[in-house]
Design a protein around this motif. Sequence first.
Motif, PDB file in Angstrom:
ATOM      1  N   UNK A  33      -0.636   1.764  -8.476  1.00 39.41           N
ATOM      2  CA  UNK A  33      -1.903   2.294  -7.980  1.00 39.41           C
ATOM      3  C   UNK A  33      -2.058   2.069  -6.486  1.00 39.41           C
ATOM      4  N   UNK A  34      -1.159   1.295  -5.910  1.00 39.38           N
ATOM      5  CA  UNK A  34      -1.234   1.113  -4.463  1.00 39.38           C
ATOM      6  C   UNK A  34      -2.066  -0.055  -4.024  1.00 39.38           C
ATOM      7  N   UNK A  36      -2.712  -4.418  -4.836  1.00 42.31           N
ATOM      8  CA  UNK A  36      -2.597  -5.683  -5.564  1.00 42.31           C
ATOM      9  C   UNK A  36      -3.317  -6.734  -4.752  1.00 42.31           C
ATOM     10  N   UNK A  55      -3.029  -9.459   0.004  1.00 42.71           N
ATOM     11  CA  UNK A  55      -3.320  -8.136  -0.563  1.00 42.71           C
ATOM     12  C   UNK A  55      -2.322  -7.098  -0.068  1.00 42.71           C
ATOM     13  N   UNK A  56      -1.850  -6.293  -1.025  1.00 46.41           N
ATOM     14  CA  UNK A  56      -1.081  -5.091  -0.709  1.00 46.41           C
ATOM     15  C   UNK A  56      -2.038  -3.946  -0.972  1.00 46.41           C
ATOM     16  N   UNK A  57      -2.399  -3.205   0.043  1.00 47.77           N
ATOM     17  CA  UNK A  57      -3.323  -2.110  -0.194  1.00 47.77           C
ATOM     18  C   UNK A  57      -3.854  -1.516   1.080  1.00 47.77           C
ATOM     19  N   UNK A  58      -4.798  -0.580   0.898  1.00 49.38           N
ATOM     20  CA  UNK A  58      -5.335   0.174   2.026  1.00 49.38           C
ATOM     21  C   UNK A  58      -6.318  -0.677   2.827  1.00 49.38           C
ATOM     22  N   UNK A  59      -6.916  -0.104   3.828  1.00 53.92           N
ATOM     23  CA  UNK A  59      -7.863  -0.802   4.682  1.00 53.92           C
ATOM     24  C   UNK A  59      -9.014  -1.399   3.885  1.00 53.92           C
ATOM     25  N   UNK A  60      -9.541  -0.638   2.934  1.00 57.05           N
ATOM     26  CA  UNK A  60     -10.675  -1.119   2.140  1.00 57.05           C
ATOM     27  C   UNK A  60     -10.248  -2.272   1.238  1.00 57.05           C
ATOM     28  N   UNK A  62      -7.947  -4.523   1.815  1.00 58.71           N
ATOM     29  CA  UNK A  62      -7.798  -5.732   2.631  1.00 58.71           C
ATOM     30  C   UNK A  62      -9.180  -6.259   3.044  1.00 58.71           C
ATOM     31  N   UNK A  99     -13.356   4.648  -2.289  1.00 60.82           N
ATOM     32  CA  UNK A  99     -12.793   3.305  -2.108  1.00 60.82           C
ATOM     33  C   UNK A  99     -13.548   2.238  -2.882  1.00 60.82           C
ATOM     34  N   UNK A 101     -13.448   1.432  -5.881  1.00 61.33           N
ATOM     35  CA  UNK A 101     -12.613   0.702  -6.851  1.00 61.33           C
ATOM     36  C   UNK A 101     -11.969  -0.522  -6.202  1.00 61.33           C
ATOM     37  N   UNK A 138      -8.948   1.291 -12.126  1.00 60.61           N
ATOM     38  CA  UNK A 138      -8.881   2.713 -11.752  1.00 60.61           C
ATOM     39  C   UNK A 138      -9.259   3.632 -12.906  1.00 60.61           C
TER      40      UNK A 138
ATOM     41  N   UNK B 305       1.017  -0.524   2.532  1.00 61.90           N
ATOM     42  CA  UNK B 305       0.348   0.695   2.097  1.00 61.90           C
ATOM     43  C   UNK B 305       0.079   1.570   3.323  1.00 61.90           C
ATOM     44  N   UNK B 307      -2.217   3.821   4.355  1.00 54.18           N
ATOM     45  CA  UNK B 307      -3.472   3.938   5.093  1.00 54.18           C
ATOM     46  C   UNK B 307      -3.692   2.744   6.006  1.00 54.18           C
ATOM     47  N   UNK B 348       3.607   4.833  -1.772  1.00 54.13           N
ATOM     48  CA  UNK B 348       2.359   4.376  -1.129  1.00 54.13           C
ATOM     49  C   UNK B 348       2.594   3.917   0.301  1.00 54.13           C
ATOM     50  N   UNK B 381       0.727 -10.410   4.765  1.00 56.25           N
ATOM     51  CA  UNK B 381      -0.385 -10.556   3.809  1.00 56.25           C
ATOM     52  C   UNK B 381      -0.133  -9.784   2.512  1.00 56.25           C
ATOM     53  N   UNK B 383       1.369  -9.544  -1.162  1.00 53.00           N
ATOM     54  CA  UNK B 383       1.936 -10.356  -2.247  1.00 53.00           C
ATOM     55  C   UNK B 383       3.265  -9.785  -2.763  1.00 53.00           C
TER      56      UNK B 383
END
Lengths: 140, 391
Positions: A33-34, A36, A55-60, A62, A99, A101, A138, B305, B307, B348, B381, B383
């Motif tokens: 899902x992009x 964690x 965190x692995x993820x988008x701006x929101x 983090x 965002x 979620x 999600x 990611x 974005x 991603x 940062x 994981x």
Amino acid sequence: MYSEKVMDHFTNPRNVGEIKNADGIGEVGNPKCGDIMKMYLKIEDGVITDVKFKTFGCGAAIATSSMATELVKGKTIEEALKVTNKRVAEELGGLPSAKLHCSLLAEQAIKAALLDYAKKNNIEIEELKDFDPNEDPHHH
Amino acid sequence: MATKVYMDYAATTPVKKEVLDSMIPYYTEKYGNPSSVYSLGRESRKTIDESREKIANILGANPKEIYFTSGGSEADNWAIKAVAMANKDKGNHIITSKIEHHAVLHTCEYLEKHGFEVTYLDVDEYGMVDLEQLKKSITDKTILISIMFANNEIGTIQPIKEIGQIAREKGVYFHTDAVQAVGNVKIDVNELNIDMMSMSAHKIYGPKGIGALYIKKGVKIDPHIHGGAQERKRRAGTENVAGIVGFAKAMELAYENLEEHISKLTKLRDKLINDVKNKIDYVRLNGHPEKRLPGNASFCIEFIEGEALLLNLDMAGIAASSGSACTSGSLDPSHVLMAIGLPHEIAHGSLRLTLGDFTTEKDVDYVVEKLVEIVDRLRQMSPLYEKVKGV
């Protein structure tokens, strides 16, 4: 598209890292899902004395992780359990609807870390009785 | 931060000064409606005819085969829907690929709701269609094959001539979305067996809001916009005269300097690709290693990611794009990255850097320097990275 507060927490995230010998570790989300989030808690006498995240993820993702750690640091377990996704989003000055979620993931990461703490210490936390850290936010 | 380095030329390009200068008189002094009989109008008509001829000559087409549209999406919609409607007595089957632009894919999906059947061809790991699968997919109901010339995300260039050859042998029309290829590849529509081709001006240093559809003489296709007699009664509406002039000028400039443009961009692109691969681990290049657009460098950078990457690049003054879910507005990464077989978690972390005529070697160095810093910071940062590193 992001509020100044979100950009601030994204650019200068608070409490990034990990805690060696953490009392509770929670990991939620999945790479598919992009996003964690992994949350580490240090708990003394029912109080969260330290918290770190990765965190692995988008701006929101983090920014919500960062905000969530700020909201639980120094708080009791009971207080931390009241940190909802809505609260995280509000504290960030709102999130774009696509965002939201991400803020749910932050709430879940805290709960997952507390659940881990409870299990390790044979404590029953009433509020987490039905909580499943593997549930995918999600698909709600 | 203001943009210091623009590396999103596949999204759009700045209008070149010569192009803008050529357009301005058609907004101010030479504003006549091309359909008017007086000299002011006739002058506009003459200019449109000349522009059409310039573009046709570059593509080896007849001027009567060039139809101006509002851009690439309109040209794609027109070609596909109007060929479908005009040939529905012959058959209801269309073949396209899984990596087309949404202007093609969503048009095909629309037609599926109206009784047409569509085959979406697979592509290999480099984004190439399989000619054998294409041949096998053609039935006696097939009326159209639509395969893009070059992919906007990963830059892969398809074997257009061979696809056109197959289509011709089977008596099926062949349309190609050449929005990304025009200005980057030499194109002779006859040599490449193309029946219809979509083009857009703003990808080649021309204005937004103008493009064209090449329709080979004899192709059975319905009119697209009903109304006046403009565009040989196939696309009504007062012409975008200044836009047409600018489009023709942009085409002229692009093809006058094509060799130079290709060799300059290829050199910069290869430097960018090599530097990124040498300085960042767990990176892969998307698209074909050789058969790709000269300005396209598309990567997947693992454990981060897209974005988050773009926001950080933007803060460093770098404009780029990504096919990650968080930038596509859905929960899935781009359909192109899925079609080339990338797992979600890798897709991603996609990053597309597209270079153009104003890109310098200094720009490339700056982007690589910042990218290394940003990737390192985000991975610290992440994981996922910690697991790989065994920290």
